[in-house]
Design a protein around this motif. Sequence first.
Motif, mmCIF file in Angstrom:
data_model
loop_
_atom_site.group_PDB
_atom_site.id
_atom_site.type_symbol
_atom_site.label_atom_id
_atom_site.label_comp_id
_atom_site.label_asym_id
_atom_site.label_seq_id
_atom_site.Cartn_x
_atom_site.Cartn_y
_atom_site.Cartn_z
ATOM 1 N N PRO A 228 -3.218 15.993 5.186
ATOM 2 C CA PRO A 228 -2.413 16.373 4.022
ATOM 3 C C PRO A 228 -1.823 15.171 3.276
ATOM 4 O O PRO A 228 -1.610 15.245 2.062
ATOM 5 N N GLU A 229 -1.571 14.070 3.976
ATOM 6 C CA GLU A 229 -0.958 12.906 3.324
ATOM 7 C C GLU A 229 -1.948 12.033 2.582
ATOM 8 O O GLU A 229 -1.573 11.353 1.628
ATOM 9 N N ILE A 230 -3.213 12.021 2.987
ATOM 10 C CA ILE A 230 -4.196 11.137 2.366
ATOM 11 C C ILE A 230 -5.396 11.925 1.828
ATOM 12 O O ILE A 230 -5.667 11.907 0.629
ATOM 13 N N VAL A 231 -6.107 12.598 2.702
ATOM 14 C CA VAL A 231 -7.386 13.205 2.335
ATOM 15 C C VAL A 231 -7.220 14.306 1.297
ATOM 16 O O VAL A 231 -7.945 14.333 0.289
ATOM 17 N N TRP A 232 -6.284 15.211 1.495
ATOM 18 C CA TRP A 232 -6.113 16.343 0.583
ATOM 19 C C TRP A 232 -5.061 16.088 -0.495
ATOM 20 O O TRP A 232 -4.764 16.966 -1.303
ATOM 21 N N ASN A 233 -4.472 14.920 -0.513
ATOM 22 C CA ASN A 233 -3.349 14.625 -1.403
ATOM 23 C C ASN A 233 -3.839 14.133 -2.762
ATOM 24 O O ASN A 233 -4.284 12.997 -2.901
ATOM 25 N N THR A 234 -3.725 14.977 -3.767
ATOM 26 C CA THR A 234 -4.160 14.590 -5.114
ATOM 27 C C THR A 234 -3.207 13.574 -5.745
ATOM 28 O O THR A 234 -3.573 12.934 -6.733
ATOM 29 N N ASP A 235 -2.009 13.417 -5.197
ATOM 30 C CA ASP A 235 -1.109 12.378 -5.701
ATOM 31 C C ASP A 235 -1.685 10.992 -5.444
ATOM 32 O O ASP A 235 -1.523 10.081 -6.250
#
Length: 108
Positions: free
Chosen positions: A43-50
Amino acid sequence: MTGCERMRVTHIGGGRGLALLLCLAAAAYLPALSGGFVFDDYPEIVWNTDITGGLWTAIAHNPFRPLTYVSLWLVYGVAGLTTWPYHLANIVLHLVSVALVWDVCRRL
């Protein structure tokens, strides 16, 4: 130099003590280079569009952790979703922390 100061310098080992600590820290964390993403990395890197959206997006959507998101954004810009550069960046940060703590302790 007083006797206590001489004892402290020889006991700690001068620069050799720092080199030893850096080697121990590096040895402890180097196996992480071959690892993949785990737990909160998704959630923090792979799926994070931010992270993938750009620098302003990385900072604006999470103003409470700007340095974390800027560093993740920089690594993503250089390496995409290749895992070892993220791990290498963390190892470097750990080694810098070891050196800073060493310096603080040396000055006490």
